[in-house]
Design a protein around this motif. Structure first.
Motif, PDB file in Angstrom:
ATOM      1  N   HIS A 148       0.834  -1.202   0.000  1.00  0.00           N
ATOM      2  CA  HIS A 148       0.000   0.000   0.000  1.00  0.00           C
ATOM      3  C   HIS A 148       0.864   1.245   0.000  1.00  0.00           C
ATOM      4  CE1 HIS A 148      -4.045  -1.639   1.147  1.00  0.00           C
ATOM      5  NE2 HIS A 148      -3.279  -2.647   1.522  1.00  0.00           N
ATOM      6  N   SER A 149       0.422   2.253  -0.757  1.00  0.00           N
ATOM      7  CA  SER A 149       0.901   3.618  -0.539  1.00  0.00           C
ATOM      8  C   SER A 149      -0.259   4.332   0.132  1.00  0.00           C
ATOM      9  CB  SER A 149       1.292   4.291  -1.858  1.00  0.00           C
ATOM     10  OG  SER A 149       0.171   4.543  -2.672  1.00  0.00           O
ATOM     11  N   GLY A 159       0.927 -17.271   4.238  1.00  0.00           N
ATOM     12  CA  GLY A 159       0.078 -16.878   3.115  1.00  0.00           C
ATOM     13  C   GLY A 159       0.035 -15.393   2.816  1.00  0.00           C
ATOM     14  N   ASN A 160       0.329 -14.534   3.801  1.00  0.00           N
ATOM     15  CA  ASN A 160       0.148 -13.097   3.589  1.00  0.00           C
ATOM     16  C   ASN A 160       1.247 -12.263   4.239  1.00  0.00           C
ATOM     17  OD1 ASN A 160      -2.805 -14.337   3.985  1.00  0.00           O
ATOM     18  ND2 ASN A 160      -2.891 -12.675   2.518  1.00  0.00           N
ATOM     19  N   LEU A 161       1.584 -11.174   3.562  1.00  0.00           N
ATOM     20  CA  LEU A 161       2.467 -10.162   4.125  1.00  0.00           C
ATOM     21  C   LEU A 161       2.010  -8.817   3.590  1.00  0.00           C
ATOM     22  CD1 LEU A 161       5.028  -9.216   5.662  1.00  0.00           C
ATOM     23  CD2 LEU A 161       6.312  -9.634   3.548  1.00  0.00           C
ATOM     24  N   GLN A 162       1.926  -7.824   4.452  1.00  0.00           N
ATOM     25  CA  GLN A 162       1.554  -6.479   4.021  1.00  0.00           C
ATOM     26  C   GLN A 162       2.733  -5.539   4.223  1.00  0.00           C
ATOM     27  OE1 GLN A 162      -2.454  -5.128   4.812  1.00  0.00           O
ATOM     28  NE2 GLN A 162      -1.701  -3.099   5.318  1.00  0.00           N
ATOM     29  N   ILE A 163       2.984  -4.709   3.212  1.00  0.00           N
ATOM     30  CA  ILE A 163       4.054  -3.712   3.257  1.00  0.00           C
ATOM     31  C   ILE A 163       3.425  -2.369   2.900  1.00  0.00           C
ATOM     32  CG2 ILE A 163       6.292  -3.012   2.334  1.00  0.00           C
ATOM     33  CD1 ILE A 163       6.694  -5.989   1.494  1.00  0.00           C
ATOM     34  N   ASN A 164       3.568  -1.392   3.788  1.00  0.00           N
ATOM     35  CA  ASN A 164       2.935  -0.091   3.607  1.00  0.00           C
ATOM     36  C   ASN A 164       3.982   1.012   3.521  1.00  0.00           C
ATOM     37  OD1 ASN A 164       0.126  -1.080   4.141  1.00  0.00           O
ATOM     38  ND2 ASN A 164       1.044  -1.557   6.108  1.00  0.00           N
ATOM     39  N   PHE A 165       3.749   1.961   2.617  1.00  0.00           N
ATOM     40  CA  PHE A 165       4.601   3.131   2.473  1.00  0.00           C
ATOM     41  C   PHE A 165       3.735   4.366   2.618  1.00  0.00           C
ATOM     42  CE2 PHE A 165       6.900  -0.135   0.148  1.00  0.00           C
ATOM     43  CZ  PHE A 165       8.199   0.054   0.600  1.00  0.00           C
ATOM     44  N   GLY A 166       4.074   5.198   3.595  1.00  0.00           N
ATOM     45  CA  GLY A 166       3.296   6.408   3.818  1.00  0.00           C
ATOM     46  C   GLY A 166       4.109   7.656   3.610  1.00  0.00           C
ATOM     47  N   ILE A 179       0.314  -7.507  -4.963  1.00  0.00           N
ATOM     48  CA  ILE A 179      -0.818  -6.628  -5.249  1.00  0.00           C
ATOM     49  C   ILE A 179      -0.476  -5.248  -4.702  1.00  0.00           C
ATOM     50  CG2 ILE A 179      -3.260  -6.157  -4.750  1.00  0.00           C
ATOM     51  CD1 ILE A 179      -3.475  -9.254  -4.289  1.00  0.00           C
ATOM     52  N   ILE A 180      -0.669  -4.216  -5.525  1.00  0.00           N
ATOM     53  CA  ILE A 180      -0.417  -2.841  -5.080  1.00  0.00           C
ATOM     54  C   ILE A 180      -1.745  -2.114  -4.945  1.00  0.00           C
ATOM     55  CG2 ILE A 180       0.662  -0.636  -5.579  1.00  0.00           C
ATOM     56  CD1 ILE A 180       2.671  -2.000  -7.292  1.00  0.00           C
ATOM     57  N   ASN A 181      -1.887  -1.390  -3.847  1.00  0.00           N
ATOM     58  CA  ASN A 181      -3.039  -0.517  -3.637  1.00  0.00           C
ATOM     59  C   ASN A 181      -2.519   0.877  -3.311  1.00  0.00           C
ATOM     60  OD1 ASN A 181      -5.385  -2.394  -3.684  1.00  0.00           O
ATOM     61  ND2 ASN A 181      -4.224  -3.342  -2.035  1.00  0.00           N
ATOM     62  N   HIS A 182      -2.825   1.827  -4.184  1.00  0.00           N
ATOM     63  CA  HIS A 182      -2.490   3.218  -3.911  1.00  0.00           C
ATOM     64  C   HIS A 182      -3.747   3.823  -3.282  1.00  0.00           C
ATOM     65  CE1 HIS A 182       1.334   2.873  -5.920  1.00  0.00           C
ATOM     66  NE2 HIS A 182       0.751   2.434  -7.013  1.00  0.00           N
ATOM     67  N   ASP A 183      -3.760   3.864  -1.963  1.00  0.00           N
ATOM     68  CA  ASP A 183      -4.977   4.216  -1.233  1.00  0.00           C
ATOM     69  C   ASP A 183      -5.476   5.624  -1.545  1.00  0.00           C
ATOM     70  OD1 ASP A 183      -4.545   1.704  -0.237  1.00  0.00           O
ATOM     71  OD2 ASP A 183      -4.326   2.327   1.848  1.00  0.00           O
ATOM     72  N   GLU A 184      -4.579   6.575  -1.746  1.00  0.00           N
ATOM     73  CA  GLU A 184      -4.994   7.951  -2.044  1.00  0.00           C
ATOM     74  C   GLU A 184      -5.037   8.240  -3.552  1.00  0.00           C
ATOM     75  OE1 GLU A 184      -6.135   9.516   0.449  1.00  0.00           O
ATOM     76  OE2 GLU A 184      -5.263   8.163   1.929  1.00  0.00           O
ATOM     77  N   GLN A 185      -4.524   7.321  -4.340  1.00  0.00           N
ATOM     78  CA  GLN A 185      -4.459   7.495  -5.791  1.00  0.00           C
ATOM     79  C   GLN A 185      -5.059   6.276  -6.503  1.00  0.00           C
ATOM     80  OE1 GLN A 185      -3.188  10.439  -7.094  1.00  0.00           O
ATOM     81  NE2 GLN A 185      -2.965  11.057  -4.961  1.00  0.00           N
ATOM     82  N   PRO A 186      -6.350   6.001  -6.272  1.00  0.00           N
ATOM     83  CA  PRO A 186      -6.942   4.767  -6.809  1.00  0.00           C
ATOM     84  C   PRO A 186      -6.894   4.661  -8.336  1.00  0.00           C
ATOM     85  CG  PRO A 186      -8.647   6.220  -5.929  1.00  0.00           C
ATOM     86  CD  PRO A 186      -7.325   6.810  -5.547  1.00  0.00           C
ATOM     87  N   GLN A 187      -6.774   5.786  -9.027  1.00  0.00           N
ATOM     88  CA  GLN A 187      -6.686   5.741 -10.499  1.00  0.00           C
ATOM     89  C   GLN A 187      -5.403   5.060 -10.962  1.00  0.00           C
ATOM     90  OE1 GLN A 187      -6.061   8.432  -8.661  1.00  0.00           O
ATOM     91  NE2 GLN A 187      -4.358   9.583  -9.548  1.00  0.00           N
TER      92      GLN A 187
END
Length: 138
Positions: free
Chosen positions: A9-10, A89-96, A125-133
């Motif tokens: 995630h960003s 099964g899962n790992l989350q990496i977040n960049f703020g 899987i990448i999720n740009h939380d503030e930039q969903p486009q």
């Protein structure tokens, strides 16, 4: 043995804060990119994101971002190797960063590239939380 899924995630510290891990495992990594010079303060980059070439060049040539990411990639590799070996099964990496637009987007994209190259057997899987486009929709 299940395939390791890494969710990156960003995000914005100002708008939403550190994303919750929906996998139920909790934990993972949260990296604060606010210690890196902000290209969003440069007029020509204000409306761009970390996926735009001008912002990328700025981060690569004018800041400590390359060294920052090298350190992070070394650190997360220890965990990824361990999780693969143990069948997790899962790992989350977040960049703020402040707005979730420049530094965190860049760091998330470059980290996804790094993981896909080094660990082709994992799902990223990448999720740009503030930039969903910017999120890829498959």
């Amino acid at each position: 043995m299940s395939k390791l899924k890494i969710e990156i995630h960003s995000f914005s510290y100002k708008k939403g804060g550190i994303p919750k891990d929906e996998s139920g495992n909790g934990g993972g990594f949260a990296f604060d990119c606010r210690g890196i010079l902000n290209p969003g303060r440069v007029e020509e980059y204000k409306l761009q994101t970390g996926k735009d070439s001008g912002v990328q060049e700025y981060l690569e040539r004018q800041t400590e971002m390359p060294k920052f990411l090298e350190t992070i990639h070394n650190l997360i590799s220890i965990t990824i190797d361990n999780y693969i070996q143990r069948g997790f099964g899962n790992l989350q990496i977040n960049f703020g960063c402040t707005g979730g637009q420049h530094r965190s987007v860049y760091a998330a994209e470059k980290t996804a590239e790094f993981i896909r190259k080094k660990y082709p057997e994992v799902e990223v899987i990448i999720n740009h939380d503030e930039q969903p486009q910017l999120n890829a929709h498959f």
